[in-house]
Design an enzyme around this catalytic site. Structure first.
Site, PDB file in Angstrom:
ATOM      1  N   HIS A   1      15.016  21.774  16.284  1.00  0.00           N
ATOM      2  CA  HIS A   1      15.478  21.727  14.895  1.00  0.00           C
ATOM      3  C   HIS A   1      16.084  20.334  14.667  1.00  0.00           C
ATOM      4  CE1 HIS A   1      18.274  22.621  11.544  1.00  0.00           C
ATOM      5  NE2 HIS A   1      17.519  23.671  11.280  1.00  0.00           N
TER       6      HIS A   1
ATOM      7  N   GLN B   1      19.187  30.430  17.445  1.00  0.00           N
ATOM      8  CA  GLN B   1      18.254  31.555  17.264  1.00  0.00           C
ATOM      9  C   GLN B   1      18.251  32.497  18.467  1.00  0.00           C
ATOM     10  OE1 GLN B   1      16.891  32.109  14.432  1.00  0.00           O
ATOM     11  NE2 GLN B   1      16.964  30.119  13.408  1.00  0.00           N
TER      12      GLN B   1
ATOM     13  N   LYS C   1      23.881  33.388  11.206  1.00  0.00           N
ATOM     14  CA  LYS C   1      22.579  33.916  11.632  1.00  0.00           C
ATOM     15  C   LYS C   1      22.752  35.186  12.466  1.00  0.00           C
ATOM     16  CE  LYS C   1      20.503  29.309  11.932  1.00  0.00           C
ATOM     17  NZ  LYS C   1      19.686  29.155  10.745  1.00  0.00           N
TER      18      LYS C   1
ATOM     19  N   ASP D   1      20.957  24.539  22.179  1.00  0.00           N
ATOM     20  CA  ASP D   1      21.030  24.971  20.792  1.00  0.00           C
ATOM     21  C   ASP D   1      20.666  26.456  20.777  1.00  0.00           C
ATOM     22  OD1 ASP D   1      20.467  25.746  18.227  1.00  0.00           O
ATOM     23  OD2 ASP D   1      19.228  24.006  17.734  1.00  0.00           O
TER      24      ASP D   1
ATOM     25  N   CYS E   1      12.943  22.473   8.955  1.00  0.00           N
ATOM     26  CA  CYS E   1      13.824  21.490   9.615  1.00  0.00           C
ATOM     27  C   CYS E   1      13.301  21.137  11.001  1.00  0.00           C
ATOM     28  CB  CYS E   1      15.257  21.999   9.717  1.00  0.00           C
ATOM     29  SG  CYS E   1      15.979  22.387   8.145  1.00  0.00           S
TER      30      CYS E   1
HETATM   31  N1  7TS Z   1      19.230  25.054  15.406  1.00  0.00           N
HETATM   32  C1  7TS Z   1      18.307  25.980  15.152  1.00  0.00           C
HETATM   33  C2  7TS Z   1      17.365  26.419  16.245  1.00  0.00           C
HETATM   34  C3  7TS Z   1      18.229  26.551  13.869  1.00  0.00           C
HETATM   35  O1  7TS Z   1      17.308  27.476  13.636  1.00  0.00           O
HETATM   36  C4  7TS Z   1      19.122  26.121  12.865  1.00  0.00           C
HETATM   37  C5  7TS Z   1      19.028  26.627  11.463  1.00  0.00           C
HETATM   38  C6  7TS Z   1      20.094  25.176  13.213  1.00  0.00           C
HETATM   39  C7  7TS Z   1      20.101  24.646  14.486  1.00  0.00           C
HETATM   40  C8  7TS Z   1      21.129  24.706  12.245  1.00  0.00           C
HETATM   41  O2  7TS Z   1      22.064  25.704  12.036  1.00  0.00           O
HETATM   42  P1  7TS Z   1      23.257  25.498  11.006  1.00  0.00           P
HETATM   43  O3  7TS Z   1      23.898  26.835  10.920  1.00  0.00           O
HETATM   44  O4  7TS Z   1      24.145  24.446  11.544  1.00  0.00           O
HETATM   45  O5  7TS Z   1      22.610  25.080   9.715  1.00  0.00           O
HETATM   46  N2  7TS Z   1      17.739  27.062  11.124  1.00  0.00           N
HETATM   47  C9  7TS Z   1      17.273  27.336   9.888  1.00  0.00           C
HETATM   48  C10 7TS Z   1      15.972  27.795   9.698  1.00  0.00           C
HETATM   49  O6  7TS Z   1      15.163  28.004  10.574  1.00  0.00           O
HETATM   50  N3  7TS Z   1      15.798  27.994   8.382  1.00  0.00           N
HETATM   51  O7  7TS Z   1      16.913  27.657   7.735  1.00  0.00           O
HETATM   52  C11 7TS Z   1      17.844  27.253   8.656  1.00  0.00           C
END
Ligand code: 7TS
Length: 409
Positions: free
Chosen positions: A121, A201, A224, A198, A363
């Site tokens: 990501h 997910q 999430k 990371d 992303c």
């Molecule tokens: N890493 C992964 C694997 C992600 O899926 C996401 C967000 C992030 C980092 C960033 O997370 P945040 O909470 O700091 O924004 N992924 C997604 C997606 O797949 N669709 O919208 C956001």
């Protein structure tokens, strides 16, 4: 796990969108929130809203207990050794940036390497690009296999004695690939590099034990995993966190402040400058309670079943391309394209049928390039989705193809 009982806990799911029952297949972007979480946040604001770690008054103590209690829940949930290793952040992005700026800038120089993968990501790419720029270190990529997985042989070949940081996603938000973190950690450690994971997910969908994985740092987001937006976690081994400098300075994180010099609080608070995300942490604590009552094994099993079912259904539709490994090797994420129809059009027609999916580059622009596409559509499943919803999704997808077939065919 009784899905109908689970669904009862999510008020948002019981509505119609564009005249159809809502089918929410965008939990990888953000999950929905159960009543337990909504009520915990409401209860804090209604009954004991106060700042933490200061006044001795009753509401202040309740708020502090709620906030620090949530930290302990997180610790247990990911099997960390000590609550000193759990730092509350705004989310995965902030957590990774903290490691890059604090650990990275202090430990990397021009001859060093940072190793990541092309499936990351943007949140796990750009902080390392920036770190490479500020330190003169080199950013390297472990190549991706055709089926969207990583070969450990390639990890062995890419990581060298100059590698200081290896940063890899646990589960891909696009391909659903589950990466072998423990094995990658072993390679990193053999070369005295740290491994940053990371886990955005992974933590919502499967049991994660940071000690078993031997992760040096592990980042994830509350929103999430049934929790509120604006709260996330950075886990770090105490031996690193102790030596690291904060990147935000001000109230809350200090011990003594003089006119020209100041000292910091102990772990984990030295990394939590300013009034923290109190309601968010309390909501995250409630989300953890909720997930633990259901059991992460059950969540994982349920999602695997749904994604396998969805993949078998989609494989029967002509002109649909799916990306990533087979159902046995992936989490509940299904990314696909329909021949000659732009993913945004797919998502728009699905929305007209009440089905919420995401379209775009997710992303992950470097990954899109590897896949040879600009964008894709993505359905992502969580504990509240049902096989009937997969059927509704497939039916809507067939309708999409027919619709565009009529127009352009
Ligand atoms: N890493 C992964 C694997 C992600 O899926 C996401 C967000 C992030 C980092 C960033 O997370 P945040 O909470 O700091 O924004 N992924 C997604 C997606 O797949 N669709 O919208 C956001």
């Amino acid at each position: 796990m009784n899905v109908e009982n689970v669904r009862q806990q999510f008020p948002i799911l019981h509505q119609e969108v564009n005249g159809h029952p809502l089918v929410y297949l965008d939990s990888a972007a953000t999950s929905q929130k159960p009543l337990q979480v909504i009520e915990a946040v409401e209860d804090y604001y209604k009954r004991y809203n106060s700042n933490v770690h200061r006044g001795v008054h009753t509401l202040g103590s309740l708020a502090t207990d709620g906030y620090e209690g949530a930290r302990e829940k997180v610790r247990k949930f990911i099997h960390a050794k000590s609550m000193e290793e759990i730092i509350f952040t705004r989310g995965t992005t902030t957590s990774i940036n903290l490691v890059a700026q604090s650990y990275g800038e202090a430990n990397l120089g021009p001859n060093d390497e940072i190793v990541i993968t092309p499936m990351e990501h943007h949140s796990n790419i750009i902080p390392w690009q920036q770190l490479a720029k500020t330190t003169g270190a080199t950013l390297k990529y472990i190549p991706l296999q055709k089926n969207g997985t990583i070969d450990l042989k390639d990890v062995e070949e890419t990581v060298t004695e100059n590698t200081k940081i290896v940063s890899v996603m646990h589960v891909s938000n696009v391909l659903g690939t589950i990466n072998p973190i423990k094995e990658i950690a072993e390679v990193a450690h053999k070369h005295n590099a740290v491994i940053v994971v990371d886990g955005a997910q992974a933590v919502p969908h499967m049991k994660v034990d940071v000690q078993e994985l031997n992760a040096d740092f592990y980042a994830f987001s509350g929103h999430k995993m049934c929790g509120p937006t604006g709260i996330g976690v950075l886990y770090g081994k105490k031996k690193w966190l102790k030596k690291m400098e904060p990147i935000e300075f001000g109230g809350e994180m200090i011990d003594f402040v003089g006119l020209y010099e100041s000292t910091w609080k102990e772990l984990p608070w030295k990394f939590e400058g300013g009034t923290p995300i109190i309601a968010g942490a309390i909501g995250l604590g409630a989300a953890i309670d909720f997930l633990e009552e259901i059991g992460l094994d059950n969540v994982e099993k349920h999602e695997k079943k749904l994604v396998a079912y969805a993949m078998s259904q989609l494989s029967e539709i002509d002109g649909v391309t799916m990306y990533g490994p087979g159902p046995d090797e992936r989490a509940g994420v299904l990314t696909f394209n329909c021949e000659d129809v732009h993913p945004h059009d797919v998502a728009t027609v699905l929305d007209a049928e009440g089905v919420a999916v995401r379209a775009g580059h997710h992303c992950a622009q470097p990954l899109m390039k590897e896949l040879g596409v600009n964008s894709t559509a993505r359905a992502s499943f969580y504990l509240y989705n049902t096989e009937e919803e997969v059927d509704a999704f497939v039916k809507a997808l067939i309708k999409t193809k027919e619709y565009f077939g009529d127009v352009f065919g």
